[in-house]
Design a protein around this motif. Structure first.
Motif, PDB file in Angstrom:
ATOM      1  N   CYS A  54       0.854  -1.202   0.000  1.00 23.02           N
ATOM      2  CA  CYS A  54       0.000   0.000   0.000  1.00 23.02           C
ATOM      3  C   CYS A  54       0.887   1.248   0.000  1.00 23.02           C
ATOM      4  O   CYS A  54       1.660   1.427  -0.930  1.00 23.02           O
ATOM      5  CB  CYS A  54      -0.975  -0.033   1.166  1.00 23.02           C
ATOM      6  SG  CYS A  54      -2.218  -1.315   0.943  1.00 23.02           S
ATOM      7  N   GLU A  55       0.840   2.070   1.063  1.00 22.15           N
ATOM      8  CA  GLU A  55       1.666   3.289   1.083  1.00 22.15           C
ATOM      9  C   GLU A  55       3.044   3.055   1.691  1.00 22.15           C
ATOM     10  O   GLU A  55       3.895   3.946   1.664  1.00 22.15           O
ATOM     11  CB  GLU A  55       0.945   4.416   1.836  1.00 22.15           C
ATOM     12  CG  GLU A  55       0.807   4.208   3.328  1.00 22.15           C
ATOM     13  CD  GLU A  55      -0.457   3.451   3.718  1.00 22.15           C
ATOM     14  OE1 GLU A  55      -0.898   3.606   4.862  1.00 22.15           O
ATOM     15  OE2 GLU A  55      -1.008   2.711   2.887  1.00 22.15           O
ATOM     16  N   HIS A  56       3.290   1.856   2.241  1.00 21.40           N
ATOM     17  CA  HIS A  56       4.586   1.546   2.852  1.00 21.40           C
ATOM     18  C   HIS A  56       5.418   0.655   1.933  1.00 21.40           C
ATOM     19  O   HIS A  56       4.937   0.177   0.901  1.00 21.40           O
ATOM     20  CB  HIS A  56       4.396   0.818   4.193  1.00 21.40           C
ATOM     21  CG  HIS A  56       3.521   1.535   5.157  1.00 21.40           C
ATOM     22  ND1 HIS A  56       3.710   2.851   5.486  1.00 21.40           N
ATOM     23  CD2 HIS A  56       2.430   1.119   5.874  1.00 21.40           C
ATOM     24  CE1 HIS A  56       2.772   3.219   6.357  1.00 21.40           C
ATOM     25  NE2 HIS A  56       1.996   2.192   6.603  1.00 21.40           N
ATOM     26  N   VAL A  57       6.667   0.422   2.346  1.00 20.78           N
ATOM     27  CA  VAL A  57       7.513  -0.586   1.692  1.00 20.78           C
ATOM     28  C   VAL A  57       7.969  -1.548   2.784  1.00 20.78           C
ATOM     29  O   VAL A  57       8.485  -1.118   3.813  1.00 20.78           O
ATOM     30  CB  VAL A  57       8.741   0.062   1.003  1.00 20.78           C
ATOM     31  CG1 VAL A  57       9.669  -1.011   0.452  1.00 20.78           C
ATOM     32  CG2 VAL A  57       8.305   0.998  -0.107  1.00 20.78           C
ATOM     33  N   LEU A  98      11.864  -4.804   8.244  1.00 21.64           N
ATOM     34  CA  LEU A  98      11.932  -3.341   8.145  1.00 21.64           C
ATOM     35  C   LEU A  98      10.697  -2.814   7.431  1.00 21.64           C
ATOM     36  O   LEU A  98      10.226  -3.416   6.466  1.00 21.64           O
ATOM     37  CB  LEU A  98      13.203  -2.941   7.366  1.00 21.64           C
ATOM     38  CG  LEU A  98      13.529  -1.447   7.232  1.00 21.64           C
ATOM     39  CD1 LEU A  98      13.810  -0.811   8.578  1.00 21.64           C
ATOM     40  CD2 LEU A  98      14.725  -1.234   6.315  1.00 21.64           C
ATOM     41  N   ILE A  99      10.160  -1.705   7.949  1.00 23.91           N
ATOM     42  CA  ILE A  99       9.041  -1.034   7.280  1.00 23.91           C
ATOM     43  C   ILE A  99       9.476   0.393   6.964  1.00 23.91           C
ATOM     44  O   ILE A  99       9.832   1.157   7.862  1.00 23.91           O
ATOM     45  CB  ILE A  99       7.770  -1.019   8.166  1.00 23.91           C
ATOM     46  CG1 ILE A  99       7.304  -2.437   8.483  1.00 23.91           C
ATOM     47  CG2 ILE A  99       6.642  -0.251   7.469  1.00 23.91           C
ATOM     48  CD1 ILE A  99       6.153  -2.520   9.454  1.00 23.91           C
ATOM     49  N   LEU A 100       9.463   0.732   5.663  1.00 26.16           N
ATOM     50  CA  LEU A 100       9.751   2.110   5.243  1.00 26.16           C
ATOM     51  C   LEU A 100       8.407   2.813   5.118  1.00 26.16           C
ATOM     52  O   LEU A 100       7.650   2.562   4.176  1.00 26.16           O
ATOM     53  CB  LEU A 100      10.500   2.117   3.903  1.00 26.16           C
ATOM     54  CG  LEU A 100      11.765   1.245   3.842  1.00 26.16           C
ATOM     55  CD1 LEU A 100      12.357   1.256   2.448  1.00 26.16           C
ATOM     56  CD2 LEU A 100      12.798   1.711   4.861  1.00 26.16           C
ATOM     57  N   LYS A 101       8.097   3.646   6.094  1.00 22.34           N
ATOM     58  CA  LYS A 101       6.748   4.198   6.196  1.00 22.34           C
ATOM     59  C   LYS A 101       6.516   5.332   5.205  1.00 22.34           C
ATOM     60  O   LYS A 101       7.294   6.274   5.125  1.00 22.34           O
ATOM     61  CB  LYS A 101       6.482   4.683   7.626  1.00 22.34           C
ATOM     62  CG  LYS A 101       6.407   3.531   8.602  1.00 22.34           C
ATOM     63  CD  LYS A 101       5.772   3.899   9.904  1.00 22.34           C
ATOM     64  CE  LYS A 101       5.566   2.653  10.758  1.00 22.34           C
ATOM     65  NZ  LYS A 101       5.043   2.954  12.069  1.00 22.34           N
ATOM     66  N   GLY A 102       5.421   5.222   4.471  1.00 24.51           N
ATOM     67  CA  GLY A 102       5.009   6.265   3.543  1.00 24.51           C
ATOM     68  C   GLY A 102       4.001   7.188   4.187  1.00 24.51           C
ATOM     69  O   GLY A 102       3.728   7.093   5.389  1.00 24.51           O
TER      70      GLY A 102
END
Length: 939
Positions: free
Chosen positions: A44-47, A59-63
């Motif tokens: 969705c909006e994250h990676v 790891l979560i790269l937050k959008g």
């Protein structure tokens, strides 16, 4: 004044149930010094970054809000560029997980991203048909390239040359010279969209994938290599004898639309095609980092892998082939063959294997491991990531699946949700399985196979669950063992709705067979064990004229509301099943409804996008609310209140007040249709499921929500959105041709310009005050204390000119040009005078020169015609040249120093290396002598 009603805000708490979104591509990333183990996927909006060996999310790269549309890891493996649906690009540091740079230039979703081989530049292509080249180190845009007429599908940098290749859905492949920023060649040999391309054989070959089963192969010849340096007009002779004439060959299928025929840089000629096994369009075409392997896939579940021979392998194969030809000629006593032997395209690019995935492939990535294995990661359509290994040393290489990440979500859309009575467990059911999640840890604690689920509930005690299916079955599951205890054929059509009776002794179901059936729980003897088990007993039936879509009990169990396909809601007495009320007014069928805790109100949500609130005593419609921009899919009251939530196909969840008929708040997060939601029994949590495969948890906070503030925030958001959609400012004297400025006008650039304007205003005021103060001091004949501006005091009693510089330095590098473009000319003269002052002091020369040159470019006419600025410009010319040459000297000295240190270290390493080699040689010699002595002793 009377007290206003206080509402509490619901905030997003978590996103779960999602392994990966199929919107963007999957990519291998280097983490903790390992390549081929960790993969980055859009969510969705994250990676999310998954460890494929352990199957864990590390790891979560937050959008922010927009969905991820593109991914590209940097060559050094330390950064990941992420493109979003709104055209923004953010560069994340993989070590810290933080976003370091943000680029805003595109007006639509980013569809292609690529780093150059050093990682200093990033090129992006978008749905807005434009290509932008960004400077990652300086964190700014370089230029915008226009020329394509449809969505950009792929962009590639050439390592050796400063060239760029782009392809798009407009069937064209364009070549760009980045030195002059213009398109010098257009390939139009494709009959349909170009979906992907790849460079092979040290960038001497280009492969393109289109809408057919053909992979077209083009040979690239760089003209500079062919041209004789003694002949300056060699390029012209390459073109044709007549000016403007073009050579056209049918076998090439190539038309070259060159704006400057005499300035050709590269020659493209079609050498043939490789046939894919898939008959549909190419979805993704790509190579590994070394360019040794090529892979592609269509809209099916097969990945086709090819190996590309290197120059040395091609030479060896040619020699072998030549030997065979000579041998054959000798046997037939023929003369030596004069013609040269050539390899066919199929021999140079050989099919290795086909990898069959468990579902449709959406994207892939390849990496060649040091062990000689080819690792392939596949992102599938059904929320799954698969990792395959291909052993290249085998006689017939076969891809083996080594890991599969599935536990984190369903394979298809979740159609029903339910909360347990203790607010801890969440049930989600889809077309293939039922999953039980722990709300606090968000871990899946049970997975049970089921048929296509449409409705569900927890049985009192939370030890069993019931699922209503599309085939008309009721399935009873035991949570402790995770097994199916009982399956009943309840309806002849789909079971659309299920509702627990308030006395908790039974439940009611409504189906597509026009029946409402009443069921009771009972304990029956189990054949396999002594203990009794829970079962369901059918007790009553209510036959109706239309399909039943939804059923709900009133809290006192006196009434039953039934929604029918004829757009009405019928209310019956539960004890006698006699008709009581008919609620009609919706234009399309009522898909969902709920009755509030005190039984006074019933709210109905329909496919006509409206929610109607009715009184349950007389069946009168209190209010009709336009709730969503598409069908209202689910509706539920918050326990012990007259507030309710609705979920719509417009991807929004909204909260309403049924007493005041007001919209309280909108929960935005999902990117596609929301199918269902569930509220916890205490009302503190909302869980929702969407077509984007994600489950989202929302938590009620203690923060009060004031409606007026909420409306104001909404208006501000709408204004910011409208600013971004406005026409972009035009640079005076700039032709709207192939190139343009990289940035775009956003609310951030407007705010930055406003801050610069405010700082200059403060500078003007302070200088006027200072002049006045000096006059007063002169008149008084003594020093009078000067009042310091509180803003300057906050910055540590700095001067007004230093304050302007501080504000200027705080403007993001990527937004500098656009901010200066918005700045009115009346502020420019002051800014130029200040720039002269700053450059003389030698502070931030690079930044100031960049801003100065841009201001001179956009306001050239006004600056040159202003007599007051002549001396300022003259002074700027002198100071800038001297300061820039100083900075260049420092840079040159530092570079020379670094190169010297590099040579010193290399020399030292070589000495160490040779010393080690000598020691090892001596050691081997000693061992050999010792062994020989032992052998002699034995003899």
């Amino acid at each position: 004044m009377g007290l206003t009603r206080q509402y509490l805000r619901y905030e997003p708490a978590a996103l779960f149930g999602l392994v990966a979104s199929a919107r963007a591509a999957v990519a291998f990333v280097a983490l903790r010094g390992e390549r081929g183990r960790y993969v980055a996927v859009p969510a969705c909006e994250h990676v999310f970054v998954w460890d494929t060996r352990k199957g864990e999310k590390i790891l979560i790269l937050k959008g922010l809000k927009q969905e991820v549309s593109c991914l590209c890891p940097s060559p050094d493996g330390l950064h990941l560029a992420v493109g979003y649906e709104d055209g923004a690009i953010r560069v994340f540091n993989l070590l810290s997980g933080e976003s370091t740079v943000t680029f805003n230039g595109h007006r639509a979703a980013v569809t292609a991203l690529q780093y150059d081989h050093l990682g200093g530049r990033l090129v992006s292509g978008s749905k807005d048909t434009e290509v932008i080249v960004w400077d990652v180190i300086n964190e700014s845009g370089l230029y915008r390239l226009r020329g394509h007429k449809d969505v950009i599908t792929q962009v590639l940098f050439l390592k050796e040359k400063n060239l760029l290749v782009t392809c798009a859905k407009d069937t064209l492949v364009k070549w760009w010279d980045l030195d002059t920023q213009h398109c010098f060649k257009t390939l139009v040999g494709h009959r349909a969209e170009v979906w992907g391309m790849a460079l092979l054989s040290k960038e001497k070959r280009l492969i393109t994938g289109s809408a057919d089963s053909e992979l077209r192969v083009w040979d690239l010849t760089y003209i500079q290599e062919v041209q004789d340096p003694d002949e300056p007009d060699a390029k012209k002779s390459k073109g044709s004898s007549l000016p403007g004439a073009e050579e056209k060959t049918e076998e090439d299928e190539t038309l070259e639309l060159d704006e400057h025929p005499e300035e050709r840089i590269v020659k493209c000629s079609k050498v043939g095609s490789i046939m894919r096994e898939g008959r549909d369009r190419v979805v993704t075409l790509g190579t590994d980092r070394m360019g040794k392997f090529l892979a592609c896939h269509g809209t099916d579940a097969v990945l086709e892998v090819f190996s590309v021979l290197s120059e040395e392998e091609v030479r060896k194969k040619l020699e072998k082939k030549m030997k065979k030809v000579r041998k054959k000629a000798k046997q037939n006593s023929e003369e030596e063959p004069e013609r040269s032997v050539e390899l066919s395209l199929q021999e140079e690019i050989q099919r290795v294997t086909n990898v069959k995935a468990s579902s449709k492939i959406k994207s892939f990535d390849l990496i060649l491991s040091p062990k000689g294995e080819l690792k392939m990661v596949l992102l599938l359509q059904n929320n799954v990531i698969e990792l395959y290994n291909l052993d290249l040393s085998a006689q017939v290489p076969q891809a083996i699946r080594v890991s599969k990440i599935t536990i984190g979500g369903h394979r298809s859309d979740v159609r029903t949700l339910a909360f347990s009575s203790d607010n801890i467990a969440i049930l989600s059911a889809a077309a293939e399985s039922v999953k039980i999640w722990n709300r606090s840890t968000l871990q899946c604690i049970r997975t049970m196979e089921c048929e296509y689920a449409l409705c569900s509930l927890f049985i009192p005690g939370d030890r069993q669950v019931i699922i209503g299916t599309k085939t008309g079955k009721l399935q009873l599951y035991d949570l402790a063992s995770g097994s199916l205890m009982e399956s009943l054929d309840a309806h002849d059509g789909a079971v659309w709705s299920i509702a627990l009776s308030p006395d908790q002794h039974g439940f009611v179901t409504g189906g597509a067979d026009k029946c409402v059936k009443f069921w009771e729980f009972e304990l029956v003897k189990d054949e396999s064990s002594v203990q009794k088990r829970l079962s369901m007993k059918h007790v009553r039936i209510l036959q109706l004229d239309e399909d039943v879509l939804c059923v709900r009990y009133s809290p006192n169990q006196k009434l039953l509301a039934v929604s029918l396909l004829d757009c009405t809601v019928k209310v019956f007495y539960v004890d006698t099943l006699k008709f009581f009320l008919s609620l009609y007014g919706h234009k399309l069928p009522v898909l969902c409804m709920d009755i509030c805790y005190d039984g006074t109100l019933i709210a109905t949500g329909s496919a006509d996008r409206n929610v109607k609130i009715w009184g349950l005593d007389f069946g009168d419609c209190h209010r009709s609310l336009f709730a969503h921009d598409d069908s209202v899919m689910y509706l539920q009251f918050v326990p012990k209140s007259h507030l309710f939530f609705t979920a719509g196909k417009d991807s929004k969840i909204k909260q309403w007040d049924a007493d005041k008929f007001e919209h309280i708040q909108t929960l935005e997060g999902h990117h596609q249709e929301v199918w269902c939601l569930a509220l916890s029994p205490n009302g503190d949590y909302v869980v929702s499921a969407s077509h984007d495969k994600s489950l989202r948890l929302w938590e009620r906070t203690r923060e009060p929500l004031i409606l007026e503030e909420e409306r104001e925030m909404q208006r501000e958001a709408e204004y910011e959105e409208s600013v971004a959609k406005e026409e972009q400012p035009v640079v005076a004297g700039e032709r709207q041709g192939e190139t343009g400025l990289a940035g775009k006008k956003t609310i951030e650039t407007i705010k930055a310009a406003e801050r610069i304007m405010e700082a200059i205003e403060l500078y003007r005021e302070e200088m006027a005050k200072l002049k006045e103060h000096n006059a007063i001091c002169k008149a008084a004949g003594k020093e009078v204390p000067f009042p310091v501006n509180p803003i300057l005091r906050a910055y540590g009693n700095i001067t007004p000119s230093a304050y302007v510089l501080e504000v200027f330095k705080k403007v993001k590098s990527s937004e500098l040009e656009e901010s200066l473009l918005v700045l009115p000319f009346s502020y420019v003269p002051d800014l130029l005078r200040l720039f002269n002052e700053y450059i003389q002091l030698g502070s931030d020369v690079e930044l100031l020169c960049r801003a100065l040159l841009f201001l001179l470019k956009i306001h050239f006419g006004q600056i040159t015609s202003n007599q007051m600025l002549v001396t300022v410009i003259e002074n700027l010319k002198k100071t800038t040249i001297s300061r820039v040459s100083e900075a260049r000297d420092v840079l040159g000295f530092n570079m020379a120093g670094l190169q010297f240190l590099k040579r010193e270290i290399e020399a030292k390493d070589e000495v160490t290396f040779f010393a080690d080699a000598t020691e090892r040689f001596e050691e081997k010699k000693r061992k050999r002598k010792k062994k020989e002595k032992m052998v002699l002793a034995v003899l």
